[in-house]
Structures are given as structure tokens and as C-alpha cells.
Design an enzyme around this catalytic site. Structure first.
Site, short mmCIF file in Angstrom:
data_model
loop_
_atom_site.label_atom_id
_atom_site.label_comp_id
_atom_site.label_asym_id
_atom_site.label_seq_id
_atom_site.Cartn_x
_atom_site.Cartn_y
_atom_site.Cartn_z
N ASP A 12 15.56 -106.41 10.17
CA ASP A 12 16.44 -105.51 10.89
C ASP A 12 15.84 -104.11 10.74
OD1 ASP A 12 18.84 -104.48 12.15
OD2 ASP A 12 19.55 -103.93 10.15
N ASP A 14 17.96 -100.55 11.40
CA ASP A 14 18.92 -99.52 10.98
C ASP A 14 19.54 -99.85 9.63
OD1 ASP A 14 19.06 -97.64 13.31
OD2 ASP A 14 19.55 -99.49 14.35
#
Length: 235
Positions: A12, A14
Site C-alpha cells: 500500500d 498512504d
């Protein structure tokens, strides 16, 4: 401690590789004040990991402010605030080291983020020298092949299929996530998942059933031991 060996890794972005989550919190807080609402950590937890436009529609519906602002109007204001904040977002501890280590050892890696193409480049201003080393990047916020964002498994399944050397099965993929929705997405895709949560937003210790499903929970990427998953150890 050891787990099933993996051959591929998906990150991922963020709050996992780069600390952009504080920017999202501040931007939502500033905007919602205009409409007489408060952006709580419970809202934050449930919003995290969703596609950009989907998360805005969800927030407006959840707070019943659709008569005050449209998703398009909110998005324009939101993105303007975020773009300035993203320029200051630092890398998360251990993130660059892990990415460079896996690339050095020729482990296939990818990025799968709920970000969209119009805002994602701004997040890389201070990090292009290592994030751009990740050649496979899926921006599920507006990727046409991703029909449903996290917590649905679609983003990670689409990413897996795009590896030049597709994994034998989803269980050979290790996902790194920081959000509740992102972890559910990875697990429902049949992948293993290391969660590095921001405990002020979501504490897995308070959710025993969820905690049982997660492959591994760490306080920082700095604590990850690649050899636990059959990957090359740090030198």
C-alpha cells in the site's frame, strides 16, 4: 517466527510507505468545519483504504451533507489542500530500506494504492528516487479495471495479475497495509498480510476476531524480518 514463504510483495502507499495520512485527516477536518461537522477517528478508520472518489461520496453520505456540497465540489477543495500538504509528507520508518532491499534481491514488488492519478504524483515529490523503483503501480482510485475499491479484494487481485511473472497462487503474495479496509482487501484476495497500523486510528488489539485473521501485526516496517516469509534477509 516463520510463515508460509512468499514470492511476490505488494505495498500500500498512504500511511504505509509515506506519511500522508495526517494530511488526509487535516484536510477533512478543515473542510468539514465549513459544514458544521467534525472529522472523528472513527470516520477516519472506516474511510481509510477506500478509493479517492468513493471515500468522498461515502463521507458525504455518512454525514448527511449532500444538500450542502456535492462530491465533485468537496473533491476540488479537498485535493487543493492535499496537494500542498503532500509536498511535506515524510517517508515512514523502514519503508525505503525495505523497498530497496527487495529490489536489490530481485523480488517482484508492486504498489497498490487507493489514490487516483490526478493527486498521486504530488505525493512523490520527495520520494521519487526510491518509489519510482517500483515499476508496477496500480492506482485503484481511477484504474478502470478495478471495479470495487478496498475492502473488496479487486485492487490486489488486479495488481497480482499484472505482475510480469504472475504468482502461482494468491497465498504466495505478501501485502503490506496500514488500514483496516486494506487488510480486509488483501485477506479476502487470499493473500498474506502484514499490518502496520496507526494505533491512534485503529488498534487491532481491541478487535480480537480481526487480529486473528491478520498474518502479522508490526508497530513499524523497521521491525519486519524478510526471512520470516522466505525472503532474503537484510545484510
Amino acid at each position: 517466527m516463520s510463515f508460509s514463504p512468499v514470492t511476490h510483495v505488494i505495498f500500500d502507499f498512504d500511511g504505509l510507505l509515506v506519511d500522508t495520512e495526517s494530511a488526509y485527516t487535516q484536510a477533512n477536518s478543515e473542510l468539514l468545519k465549513k459544514y458544521g461537522k467534525v472529522f472523528t477517528m472513527d470516520l477516519k478508520r472506516r474511510q481509510m483504504g477506500k478509493r479517492h472518489d468513493e471515500s468522498i461520496r461515502w463521507l458525504i453520505n455518512e454525514l448527511n451533507i449532500g444538500d450542502l456540497v456535492t462530491p465533485e465540489e468537496y473533491s476540488l477543495q479537498y485535493d487543493a489542500i492535499l496537494i500542498e500538504m503532500f509536498k511535506q509528507s515524510p517517508a515512514m520508518p523502514g519503508a525505503e530500506k525495505l523497498v530497496r532491499h527487495l529490489i536489490h534481491h530481485h523480488i517482484p514488488i508492486a504498489l497498490c494504492t487507493g489514490s487516483c492519478s490526478r493527486t498521486f504524483p504530488t505525493k512523490l515529490d520527495n520520494h521519487r528516487d526510491w518509489v519510482d523503483m517500483i515499476k508496477l503501480q496500480v492506482l485503484s482510485g481511477d484504474d478502470p479495471e478495478v471495479k470495487h475499491g478496498k475492502p473488496h479484494p479487486d485492487p490486489f487481485l488486479v495488481t497480482m495479475r499484472r505482475f510480469p511473472d504472475v504468482p502461482d497462487n494468491a497465498g504466495k503474495v505478501l501485502v503490506f497495509e496500514d488500514s483496516y479496509n486494506g487488510v480486509l482487501s488483501a485477506l479476502d484476495a487470499g493473500m498474506q498480510c502484514v499490518m502496520v497500523p496507526e494505533r491512534s486510528i485503529y488498534d487491532p488489539d481491541q478487535d480480537p476476531e480481526f487480529k486473528k485473521r491478520v498474518t502479522l501485526i508490526l508497530d513499524s516496517l523497521e521491525h519486519f524480518k524478510p526471512e520470516d516469509f522466505g525472503l532474503p534477509a537484510y545484510d
